[in-house]
Design a protein around this motif. Structure first.
Motif, PDB file in Angstrom:
ATOM      1  N   LYS A 190      -5.958   3.306   9.098  1.00 43.57           N
ATOM      2  CA  LYS A 190      -6.364   2.845   7.763  1.00 43.57           C
ATOM      3  C   LYS A 190      -5.433   1.746   7.261  1.00 43.57           C
ATOM      4  N   VAL A 191      -4.141   1.949   7.400  1.00 45.18           N
ATOM      5  CA  VAL A 191      -3.166   0.954   6.930  1.00 45.18           C
ATOM      6  C   VAL A 191      -3.361  -0.360   7.684  1.00 45.18           C
ATOM      7  N   LEU A 192      -3.455  -0.286   8.995  1.00 46.17           N
ATOM      8  CA  LEU A 192      -3.606  -1.485   9.813  1.00 46.17           C
ATOM      9  C   LEU A 192      -4.905  -2.214   9.484  1.00 46.17           C
TER      10      LEU A 192
ATOM     11  N   MET B   3       0.846  -1.175   0.000  1.00 41.67           N
ATOM     12  CA  MET B   3       0.000   0.000   0.000  1.00 41.67           C
ATOM     13  C   MET B   3       0.893   1.241   0.000  1.00 41.67           C
ATOM     14  N   GLN B   4       0.552   2.183  -0.860  1.00 43.89           N
ATOM     15  CA  GLN B   4       1.281   3.443  -0.960  1.00 43.89           C
ATOM     16  C   GLN B   4       0.514   4.538  -0.210  1.00 43.89           C
ATOM     17  N   VAL B   5       1.212   5.570   0.181  1.00 39.75           N
ATOM     18  CA  VAL B   5       0.591   6.672   0.922  1.00 39.75           C
ATOM     19  C   VAL B   5      -0.586   7.258   0.142  1.00 39.75           C
ATOM     20  N   GLU B   6      -0.443   7.404  -1.163  1.00 36.04           N
ATOM     21  CA  GLU B   6      -1.529   7.989  -1.966  1.00 36.04           C
ATOM     22  C   GLU B   6      -2.768   7.092  -2.013  1.00 36.04           C
ATOM     23  N   ASP B   7      -2.606   5.801  -1.700  1.00 36.53           N
ATOM     24  CA  ASP B   7      -3.749   4.880  -1.674  1.00 36.53           C
ATOM     25  C   ASP B   7      -4.683   5.147  -0.491  1.00 36.53           C
TER      26      ASP B   7
ATOM     27  N   LEU C 102      -5.342  -5.944   7.823  1.00 42.90           N
ATOM     28  CA  LEU C 102      -5.995  -6.996   8.600  1.00 42.90           C
ATOM     29  C   LEU C 102      -7.274  -7.488   7.927  1.00 42.90           C
ATOM     30  N   LEU C 103      -8.094  -6.560   7.429  1.00 42.06           N
ATOM     31  CA  LEU C 103      -9.360  -6.952   6.811  1.00 42.06           C
ATOM     32  C   LEU C 103      -9.160  -7.671   5.489  1.00 42.06           C
ATOM     33  N   HIS C 104      -8.029  -7.437   4.850  1.00 41.37           N
ATOM     34  CA  HIS C 104      -7.713  -8.161   3.614  1.00 41.37           C
ATOM     35  C   HIS C 104      -7.379  -9.624   3.910  1.00 41.37           C
ATOM     36  N   LYS C 105      -6.769  -9.892   5.056  1.00 38.14           N
ATOM     37  CA  LYS C 105      -6.287 -11.238   5.369  1.00 38.14           C
ATOM     38  C   LYS C 105      -7.184 -12.040   6.314  1.00 38.14           C
ATOM     39  N   PHE C 106      -8.032 -11.350   7.088  1.00 41.94           N
ATOM     40  CA  PHE C 106      -8.803 -12.050   8.113  1.00 41.94           C
ATOM     41  C   PHE C 106     -10.245 -11.571   8.155  1.00 41.94           C
TER      42      PHE C 106
ATOM     43  N   PHE D  75     -14.730   4.188   1.732  1.00 44.20           N
ATOM     44  CA  PHE D  75     -15.691   3.471   2.580  1.00 44.20           C
ATOM     45  C   PHE D  75     -15.060   3.104   3.924  1.00 44.20           C
ATOM     46  N   LEU D  76     -13.801   2.695   3.932  1.00 43.15           N
ATOM     47  CA  LEU D  76     -13.116   2.399   5.192  1.00 43.15           C
ATOM     48  C   LEU D  76     -13.066   3.657   6.069  1.00 43.15           C
ATOM     49  N   THR D  77     -12.772   4.808   5.470  1.00 44.41           N
ATOM     50  CA  THR D  77     -12.742   6.067   6.214  1.00 44.41           C
ATOM     51  C   THR D  77     -14.115   6.379   6.798  1.00 44.41           C
ATOM     52  N   MET D  78     -15.167   6.180   6.010  1.00 43.27           N
ATOM     53  CA  MET D  78     -16.525   6.416   6.492  1.00 43.27           C
ATOM     54  C   MET D  78     -16.834   5.500   7.677  1.00 43.27           C
ATOM     55  N   CYS D  79     -16.434   4.242   7.588  1.00 42.80           N
ATOM     56  CA  CYS D  79     -16.658   3.291   8.689  1.00 42.80           C
ATOM     57  C   CYS D  79     -15.871   3.683   9.933  1.00 42.80           C
ATOM     58  N   MET D  80     -14.627   4.115   9.754  1.00 43.83           N
ATOM     59  CA  MET D  80     -13.810   4.523  10.894  1.00 43.83           C
ATOM     60  C   MET D  80     -14.436   5.730  11.597  1.00 43.83           C
ATOM     61  N   LYS D  81     -14.871   6.720  10.819  1.00 47.21           N
ATOM     62  CA  LYS D  81     -15.463   7.920  11.421  1.00 47.21           C
ATOM     63  C   LYS D  81     -16.773   7.592  12.128  1.00 47.21           C
ATOM     64  N   GLU D  82     -17.598   6.734  11.529  1.00 47.92           N
ATOM     65  CA  GLU D  82     -18.844   6.361  12.180  1.00 47.92           C
ATOM     66  C   GLU D  82     -18.566   5.566  13.453  1.00 47.92           C
ATOM     67  N   SER D  83     -17.546   4.730  13.439  1.00 46.29           N
ATOM     68  CA  SER D  83     -17.155   3.996  14.651  1.00 46.29           C
ATOM     69  C   SER D  83     -16.705   4.950  15.744  1.00 46.29           C
TER      70      SER D  83
END
Length: 155
Positions: free
Chosen positions: A110-112, A1-5, A116-120, A11-19
């Protein structure tokens, strides 16, 4: 994953903020007024100690609607947050004493999470319900017991 990614993970950002809105990392902050001021028509004298209940701000039904206790990441869709008051959602405080590490924290998260969600897949253990503990920083009272399985799509 690159910084620009990181900016592409909408959607992950939206989920994090709602959490964070539902389960904010900091339940309350305090401030002392530095001058006489008026808040919602109420005069507040200089040197008044104020407690700001961030949990209440982030669950305000006047802002978030009658379903304010429900998880709905679409609340943070870029089109919906354009007109939102900048103080309607303040998981890291706001103003001149805002958390300076906020962007770093969100990017690390986001990186973490993406890795994690990609593998588990994760599932809460129903035998160990999660209870909030609200000291200075919110945490789960007895931790969060999870069942973790390798994802079928993990490479």
């Amino acid at each position: 994953m690159q910084v620009e990614d990181l900016n592409k993970l909408t959607f992950l950002t939206m989920c994090m903020k709602e959490s964070m809105r539902l389960h904010g990392p900091v339940p309350a902050i305090s401030r002392t007024t530095t001058e006489d001021t008026v808040i919602d028509g109420i005069p507040i004298p200089k040197d008044t100690y104020l407690m700001i209940h961030l949990y209440a701000v982030n669950h305000n039904p006047d802002v978030w609607g009658p379903d304010h206790m429900e998880f709905d990441p679409s609340r943070f869709h870029p089109d919906r947050i354009k007109g939102m008051d900048s103080h309607a959602f303040i998981p890291f405080s706001a103003g001149p004493r805002n958390c300076i590490g906020q962007n770093l924290t969100l990017n690390e998260e986001k990186v973490l999470l993406a890795r994690l969600l990609h593998k588990f897949t994760f599932e809460l253990d129903p035998a160990h319900p999660v209870e909030k503990d609200l000291p200075t920083v919110m945490k789960a009272k007895d931790g969060m017991w999870m069942k973790v399985k390798a994802s079928k799509t993990a490479g």
